[in-house]
Design a protein around this motif. Sequence first.
Motif, PDB file in Angstrom:
ATOM      1  N   THR A 166       0.818  -1.222   0.000  1.00 52.84           N
ATOM      2  CA  THR A 166       0.000   0.000   0.000  1.00 52.84           C
ATOM      3  C   THR A 166       0.844   1.261   0.000  1.00 52.84           C
ATOM      4  OG1 THR A 166      -0.112   0.086   2.426  1.00 52.84           O
ATOM      5  CG2 THR A 166      -1.822  -1.183   1.286  1.00 52.84           C
ATOM      6  N   ARG A 167       2.130   1.129  -0.256  1.00 53.06           N
ATOM      7  CA  ARG A 167       3.036   2.249  -0.090  1.00 53.06           C
ATOM      8  C   ARG A 167       3.390   2.846  -1.462  1.00 53.06           C
ATOM      9  NH1 ARG A 167       2.037   4.573   3.264  1.00 53.06           N
ATOM     10  NH2 ARG A 167       4.057   5.618   3.217  1.00 53.06           N
ATOM     11  N   ASN A 168       4.425   3.655  -1.537  1.00 49.06           N
ATOM     12  CA  ASN A 168       4.844   4.272  -2.790  1.00 49.06           C
ATOM     13  C   ASN A 168       6.331   4.589  -2.729  1.00 49.06           C
ATOM     14  OD1 ASN A 168       5.209   7.264  -1.985  1.00 49.06           O
ATOM     15  ND2 ASN A 168       3.176   6.771  -1.182  1.00 49.06           N
ATOM     16  N   GLY A 169       6.873   5.029  -3.853  1.00 49.56           N
ATOM     17  CA  GLY A 169       8.308   5.213  -3.970  1.00 49.56           C
ATOM     18  C   GLY A 169       8.905   6.263  -3.059  1.00 49.56           C
ATOM     19  N   ARG A 170       8.084   7.179  -2.539  1.00 53.64           N
ATOM     20  CA  ARG A 170       8.622   8.224  -1.658  1.00 53.64           C
ATOM     21  C   ARG A 170       9.008   7.683  -0.285  1.00 53.64           C
ATOM     22  NH1 ARG A 170       8.244  13.361  -3.806  1.00 53.64           N
ATOM     23  NH2 ARG A 170       9.940  13.684  -2.302  1.00 53.64           N
ATOM     24  N   ASP A 171       8.657   6.438   0.002  1.00 50.53           N
ATOM     25  CA  ASP A 171       9.123   5.813   1.245  1.00 50.53           C
ATOM     26  C   ASP A 171      10.639   5.751   1.294  1.00 50.53           C
ATOM     27  OD1 ASP A 171       6.464   5.359   1.806  1.00 50.53           O
ATOM     28  OD2 ASP A 171       6.651   3.187   2.036  1.00 50.53           O
ATOM     29  N   ASP A 228       6.573   4.075  -8.465  1.00 50.60           N
ATOM     30  CA  ASP A 228       5.268   3.830  -7.871  1.00 50.60           C
ATOM     31  C   ASP A 228       4.666   2.681  -8.670  1.00 50.60           C
ATOM     32  OD1 ASP A 228       5.630   5.931  -6.150  1.00 50.60           O
ATOM     33  OD2 ASP A 228       4.180   7.260  -7.092  1.00 50.60           O
ATOM     34  N   VAL A 229       4.519   1.535  -8.040  1.00 54.06           N
ATOM     35  CA  VAL A 229       3.957   0.375  -8.725  1.00 54.06           C
ATOM     36  C   VAL A 229       2.532   0.724  -9.168  1.00 54.06           C
ATOM     37  CG1 VAL A 229       3.238  -2.041  -8.397  1.00 54.06           C
ATOM     38  CG2 VAL A 229       5.402  -1.222  -7.423  1.00 54.06           C
ATOM     39  N   PRO A 230       2.107   0.291 -10.362  1.00 54.43           N
ATOM     40  CA  PRO A 230       0.755   0.628 -10.832  1.00 54.43           C
ATOM     41  C   PRO A 230      -0.310   0.403  -9.761  1.00 54.43           C
ATOM     42  CG  PRO A 230       1.947  -0.451 -12.587  1.00 54.43           C
ATOM     43  CD  PRO A 230       2.845  -0.484 -11.388  1.00 54.43           C
ATOM     44  N   GLY A 231      -1.206   1.394  -9.686  1.00 51.30           N
ATOM     45  CA  GLY A 231      -2.231   1.373  -8.644  1.00 51.30           C
ATOM     46  C   GLY A 231      -1.855   2.173  -7.422  1.00 51.30           C
ATOM     47  N   ARG A 232      -0.628   2.732  -7.411  1.00 54.02           N
ATOM     48  CA  ARG A 232      -0.151   3.493  -6.256  1.00 54.02           C
ATOM     49  C   ARG A 232       0.442   4.818  -6.710  1.00 54.02           C
ATOM     50  NH1 ARG A 232      -0.238  -2.163  -6.722  1.00 54.02           N
ATOM     51  NH2 ARG A 232      -0.396  -3.120  -4.668  1.00 54.02           N
ATOM     52  N   GLY A 233       0.358   5.812  -5.821  1.00 49.99           N
ATOM     53  CA  GLY A 233       1.045   7.069  -6.049  1.00 49.99           C
ATOM     54  C   GLY A 233       0.696   7.687  -7.381  1.00 49.99           C
ATOM     55  N   ILE A 234       1.726   8.084  -8.113  1.00 49.88           N
ATOM     56  CA  ILE A 234       1.511   8.840  -9.349  1.00 49.88           C
ATOM     57  C   ILE A 234       1.472   7.954 -10.599  1.00 49.88           C
ATOM     58  CG2 ILE A 234       2.410  10.998  -8.422  1.00 49.88           C
ATOM     59  CD1 ILE A 234       5.098  10.402  -9.741  1.00 49.88           C
ATOM     60  N   SER A 235       1.601   6.642 -10.429  1.00 49.17           N
ATOM     61  CA  SER A 235       1.455   5.742 -11.570  1.00 49.17           C
ATOM     62  C   SER A 235      -0.021   5.478 -11.853  1.00 49.17           C
ATOM     63  CB  SER A 235       2.180   4.416 -11.311  1.00 49.17           C
ATOM     64  OG  SER A 235       3.582   4.574 -11.435  1.00 49.17           O
ATOM     65  N   LEU A 275       5.810  10.499   5.537  1.00 52.29           N
ATOM     66  CA  LEU A 275       5.047   9.369   5.025  1.00 52.29           C
ATOM     67  C   LEU A 275       3.598   9.755   4.775  1.00 52.29           C
ATOM     68  CD1 LEU A 275       6.395   6.392   7.189  1.00 52.29           C
ATOM     69  CD2 LEU A 275       6.977   6.957   4.829  1.00 52.29           C
ATOM     70  N   ALA A 276       3.029  10.524   5.695  1.00 51.16           N
ATOM     71  CA  ALA A 276       1.627  10.928   5.542  1.00 51.16           C
ATOM     72  C   ALA A 276       1.442  11.821   4.323  1.00 51.16           C
ATOM     73  CB  ALA A 276       1.144  11.634   6.805  1.00 51.16           C
ATOM     74  N   ARG A 277       2.329  12.775   4.147  1.00 47.51           N
ATOM     75  CA  ARG A 277       2.211  13.731   3.046  1.00 47.51           C
ATOM     76  C   ARG A 277       2.218  13.012   1.699  1.00 47.51           C
ATOM     77  NH1 ARG A 277       5.877  16.529   4.696  1.00 47.51           N
ATOM     78  NH2 ARG A 277       7.644  16.024   3.347  1.00 47.51           N
ATOM     79  N   HIS A 278       3.057  12.001   1.580  1.00 44.43           N
ATOM     80  CA  HIS A 278       3.172  11.292   0.307  1.00 44.43           C
ATOM     81  C   HIS A 278       2.239  10.083   0.219  1.00 44.43           C
ATOM     82  CE1 HIS A 278       6.409  13.800  -1.127  1.00 44.43           C
ATOM     83  NE2 HIS A 278       7.038  13.646   0.020  1.00 44.43           N
ATOM     84  N   SER A 279       1.490   9.837   1.284  1.00 44.04           N
ATOM     85  CA  SER A 279       0.522   8.737   1.274  1.00 44.04           C
ATOM     86  C   SER A 279      -0.894   9.230   1.049  1.00 44.04           C
ATOM     87  CB  SER A 279       0.560   7.988   2.617  1.00 44.04           C
ATOM     88  OG  SER A 279       1.813   7.400   2.852  1.00 44.04           O
ATOM     89  N   ALA A 280      -1.072  10.534   0.903  1.00 46.38           N
ATOM     90  CA  ALA A 280      -2.409  11.120   0.874  1.00 46.38           C
ATOM     91  C   ALA A 280      -2.839  11.505  -0.534  1.00 46.38           C
ATOM     92  CB  ALA A 280      -2.451  12.349   1.775  1.00 46.38           C
ATOM     93  N   TYR A 312      -6.809  -4.825   7.048  1.00 46.52           N
ATOM     94  CA  TYR A 312      -6.686  -3.361   6.977  1.00 46.52           C
ATOM     95  C   TYR A 312      -6.905  -2.844   5.560  1.00 46.52           C
ATOM     96  CZ  TYR A 312      -1.641  -3.203   5.497  1.00 46.52           C
ATOM     97  OH  TYR A 312      -0.442  -3.299   4.841  1.00 46.52           O
ATOM     98  N   LEU A 313      -6.688  -3.681   4.538  1.00 42.56           N
ATOM     99  CA  LEU A 313      -7.013  -3.263   3.176  1.00 42.56           C
ATOM    100  C   LEU A 313      -8.518  -3.094   2.989  1.00 42.56           C
ATOM    101  CD1 LEU A 313      -4.809  -5.315   0.672  1.00 42.56           C
ATOM    102  CD2 LEU A 313      -4.821  -2.852   1.015  1.00 42.56           C
ATOM    103  N   ASP A 314      -9.289  -3.940   3.637  1.00 45.96           N
ATOM    104  CA  ASP A 314     -10.740  -3.901   3.472  1.00 45.96           C
ATOM    105  C   ASP A 314     -11.347  -2.605   3.999  1.00 45.96           C
ATOM    106  OD1 ASP A 314     -10.879  -6.319   2.213  1.00 45.96           O
ATOM    107  OD2 ASP A 314     -11.452  -7.464   3.992  1.00 45.96           O
ATOM    108  N   ALA A 315     -10.668  -1.954   4.921  1.00 47.16           N
ATOM    109  CA  ALA A 315     -11.247  -0.762   5.566  1.00 47.16           C
ATOM    110  C   ALA A 315     -11.268   0.445   4.627  1.00 47.16           C
ATOM    111  CB  ALA A 315     -10.474  -0.440   6.838  1.00 47.16           C
ATOM    112  N   PHE A 316     -10.132   0.844   4.074  1.00 44.84           N
ATOM    113  CA  PHE A 316      -9.962   2.020   3.205  1.00 44.84           C
ATOM    114  C   PHE A 316     -10.784   3.221   3.703  1.00 44.84           C
ATOM    115  CE2 PHE A 316      -9.906   4.666  -0.626  1.00 44.84           C
ATOM    116  CZ  PHE A 316      -8.554   4.602  -0.911  1.00 44.84           C
TER     117      PHE A 316
END
Length: 280
Positions: free
Chosen positions: A40-45, A64-71, A180-185, A145-149
């Motif tokens: 659930t993360r992205n390259g900015r980690d 950023d793997v497809p489905g995440r971040g800016i991909s 992490l929060a800034r780049h996860s939002a 935790y994925l189910d919550a979103f």
Amino acid sequence: METPRIGALRGTFDFGAVTLRWTEWGPVSGRPVVCVHGLTRNGRDFDALAQALAAQGRRVICPDVPGRGISDWLPDGALYAVPTYAAALVPLLTQLGEYDWVGTSMGGLIGMGLCAIPGVGLQRMVLNDIGPFVPVASLERIRDYLDAFPEFGSLAELEAQLRRVHAPFGPLSDAEWAHLARHSARVTAAGRFVLHYDPAIAAPMANPLSDVDLWQLWEHVARRPVLVLRGESSDLLLAETAARMGQSPGVTVETIAGCGHAPALMDPAQIGLILRFLEG
């Protein structure tokens, strides 16, 4: 903090066209290191690690793997699986030629899968809290935790959620959690804050889950130098799995105190282990 470059490459696959995007650090002439994040993360980690590697003259690419971040997101949730991710990365990796790999959790699984491709350019590999055996109990925890979103009214609320869910990352500073929060939002059209990934990445986990056993793949992985990092309380990379991995020649296992799944790779000691290993 240095501002990274943004790269993009559009590829056409059996499932359609997808644009892969990444952050990139260091000289373009440097020996490449590819750093790939968790589910659930992205390259900015990897910003802290990437800057340390760039300071050594390495070119550091954090997709950023497809489905995440800016991909791009994928057209069907069923496509969110390691073979699809590997296929989406191959055009970029082919351009790089030879490269080293740092993979956290899912990023490590992608890297291990690439090792089975003849002629792959992957040289040295860091596996961050992942191995060829993943117990079903850890997959069930991730599914929960994925189910919550959830949606959040502020970035501070989203950060609080990250602190709860990702406490096993280890002791991080307020500034690191804020990063992490800034780049996860991602902000929705309604002005709500959500995590920056496609909720459909959970789709494959709706099927019955079982242990993941990739030991047959491990013989391909361990043909190169491998550094395995294991959070000391990890429920995903079990101690016995890491010990078995460490029996292969050229494989080094390091246990990271105070962490579970998965060490955040922001701590100078963790970064130092990777720098020294990738120096060869």
